[in-house]
Design a protein around this motif. Sequence first.
Motif, PDB file in Angstrom:
ATOM      1  N   THR A 117       0.375 -12.446  18.553  1.00 36.41           N
ATOM      2  CA  THR A 117       0.190 -13.322  19.808  1.00 36.41           C
ATOM      3  C   THR A 117       1.367 -14.110  19.749  1.00 36.41           C
ATOM      4  O   THR A 117       2.118 -14.701  21.288  1.00 36.41           O
ATOM      5  CB  THR A 117      -1.405 -15.004  19.427  1.00 36.41           C
ATOM      6  N   THR A 304     -16.134 -21.453  26.217  1.00 32.30           N
ATOM      7  CA  THR A 304     -15.000 -21.150  25.986  1.00 32.30           C
ATOM      8  C   THR A 304     -13.222 -21.405  26.542  1.00 32.30           C
ATOM      9  O   THR A 304     -13.081 -22.401  25.857  1.00 32.30           O
ATOM     10  CB  THR A 304     -14.926 -19.584  25.655  1.00 32.30           C
ATOM     11  N   ALA A 305     -13.590 -21.220  27.938  1.00 27.62           N
ATOM     12  CA  ALA A 305     -12.617 -21.937  28.452  1.00 27.62           C
ATOM     13  C   ALA A 305     -12.489 -23.331  28.499  1.00 27.62           C
ATOM     14  O   ALA A 305     -10.939 -23.433  28.293  1.00 27.62           O
ATOM     15  CB  ALA A 305     -12.555 -21.612  29.912  1.00 27.62           C
ATOM     16  N   ALA A 308     -10.654 -23.760  25.012  1.00 28.54           N
ATOM     17  CA  ALA A 308      -9.166 -23.141  24.758  1.00 28.54           C
ATOM     18  C   ALA A 308      -8.393 -24.111  26.285  1.00 28.54           C
ATOM     19  O   ALA A 308      -7.512 -24.623  25.635  1.00 28.54           O
ATOM     20  CB  ALA A 308      -8.896 -21.855  25.676  1.00 28.54           C
ATOM     21  N   SER A 312      -5.629 -26.413  24.954  1.00 28.71           N
ATOM     22  CA  SER A 312      -3.861 -26.083  25.336  1.00 28.71           C
ATOM     23  C   SER A 312      -2.948 -27.791  25.720  1.00 28.71           C
ATOM     24  O   SER A 312      -2.365 -28.033  25.798  1.00 28.71           O
ATOM     25  CB  SER A 312      -4.085 -25.479  26.777  1.00 28.71           C
ATOM     26  N   SER A 358      -0.892 -20.943  23.197  1.00 31.32           N
ATOM     27  CA  SER A 358      -1.685 -19.690  23.104  1.00 31.32           C
ATOM     28  C   SER A 358      -1.182 -18.931  22.248  1.00 31.32           C
ATOM     29  O   SER A 358      -2.527 -18.112  21.911  1.00 31.32           O
ATOM     30  CB  SER A 358      -0.301 -19.173  24.474  1.00 31.32           C
ATOM     31  N   THR A 361      -5.098 -20.358  21.470  1.00 33.79           N
ATOM     32  CA  THR A 361      -6.193 -20.289  22.627  1.00 33.79           C
ATOM     33  C   THR A 361      -6.333 -18.721  22.523  1.00 33.79           C
ATOM     34  O   THR A 361      -7.325 -17.860  22.636  1.00 33.79           O
ATOM     35  CB  THR A 361      -5.822 -20.642  23.660  1.00 33.79           C
ATOM     36  N   TYR A 362      -5.040 -17.905  22.070  1.00 32.52           N
ATOM     37  CA  TYR A 362      -5.369 -16.466  22.592  1.00 32.52           C
ATOM     38  C   TYR A 362      -6.242 -15.383  21.976  1.00 32.52           C
ATOM     39  O   TYR A 362      -7.101 -15.312  22.336  1.00 32.52           O
ATOM     40  CB  TYR A 362      -4.058 -15.398  22.617  1.00 32.52           C
ATOM     41  N   ILE A 364      -8.543 -17.084  20.097  1.00 37.12           N
ATOM     42  CA  ILE A 364      -9.985 -17.248  20.370  1.00 37.12           C
ATOM     43  C   ILE A 364     -10.556 -16.855  20.635  1.00 37.12           C
ATOM     44  O   ILE A 364     -11.996 -16.501  21.457  1.00 37.12           O
ATOM     45  CB  ILE A 364      -9.876 -19.261  20.354  1.00 37.12           C
ATOM     46  N   THR A 365     -10.065 -17.614  22.321  1.00 38.30           N
ATOM     47  CA  THR A 365     -10.542 -16.097  23.937  1.00 38.30           C
ATOM     48  C   THR A 365     -10.951 -15.097  23.823  1.00 38.30           C
ATOM     49  O   THR A 365     -11.782 -14.253  24.249  1.00 38.30           O
ATOM     50  CB  THR A 365     -10.124 -16.769  24.743  1.00 38.30           C
TER      51      THR A 365
END
Length: 408
Positions: A117, A304-305, A308, A312, A358, A361-362, A364-365
């Motif tokens: 990431t 999830t969004a 995230a 962020s 990022s 969050t990357y 996790i998503t």
Amino acid sequence: MNDTPGWASPGSAPSDGRSPEVPHPAAPADATPAKWSAEQPPPGDWSTPGQGDRSPGGPAAGQGGGHPGPYGGGPWGGPPPAARPGVIPLRPLGIGEILDGAVTTLRTHWRTVLAVTVTVAVFTQVASILIERFLMPSVPQVDPEATPEEALRQSLDSLQASLVSLGPTLLITMVGTLLTTALLTVVVSRSVLGRTVTLAGAWREARPRLPHLLGLTVLLPVGVAVLFAVGMLPGILIGGVGGVLLAVLGALAALVVVVWLSIRFALAAPALVLERQGVLASLRRSARLVQGSWWRILGITLLTALLAFLVSMVVAVPFTVIAFVVDGEGFGDLLSGSPPEFGLLFLIITGIGSVIASSITYPITAGVNTLLYIDQRIRREALDLELARAAGLPGYGPEPGSAPVSGG
């Protein structure tokens, strides 16, 4: 009833077949009481259910932890615990277990995950800053003293320039998302089996799938653009006030279709990477896995969004405030109503915040998306048995692909 030690917990049914509710015959009155030996074994180390080893693959995760209940059940007579060789138990998952599995993957394999990431995030941010700062033309300013017609034309020119400058950034972001999706899908799939994977190993497995994943990544936005164009085209052709209303209705209808298709094809990327599917085959595969669970997958995706986005904001907002304090020219442009022109220092500071956000969050998503795919296959195809065999757990047969051991 098997009398093997460990099958029954304290207070369970005896092995002679009598039910615990049936009282035993009373001892004879003249029976000599048993005498205890002077030396006794140490007391048993009994623990309350839930206090065992909960680490991935630990005893309480389905490999001998807790106290098996009577008839081989789970802790204190409950159902047998699911095997857990890695970050998730091998059974249908709840939303909390999916999120916990994604976070556990980040925490357990943080070296590999952050190597992916951080590298991709730094590359995308540096490329975006250089393109925005040195290659893209400046956004035209709107003259506050212009006539209404000139102000409208200047606003359209400013919007067009902003969209043109946004194109390369979106392209770079798409490439970064492509790489992180491919690599993190491999990392999460290995963590489910309790296996570690290095960055080099993840790259070797994901590299052959990158052309197909690129095709999928390009096809989906093109399909979205086509849907919106088809929905708005009749209103644009009619023109006037009625045409505008018709175009808005067409755009709303296209949005509904786009959301429906986005969830229907949400599992295409992990199917493409892990099953070696082609682009169209992965789309059909995702549609079959999502069928009957559309609303559930929509809810998990939206949650999830949201998480995230909140992460962020928590990370990026302090860096944005610092950037405005250090370089206040863009803030002055915002107050005056003009398109802001931020300096290089502003872009660097906000870019650092974006890289950190990022990097969190990357994983996790991507982890949630991959675990959703695994969960749907467990629910529909009993993938948990295959995963248990692949993890080498006892009682599930040999690992797929291994040669059977022949007798002498």
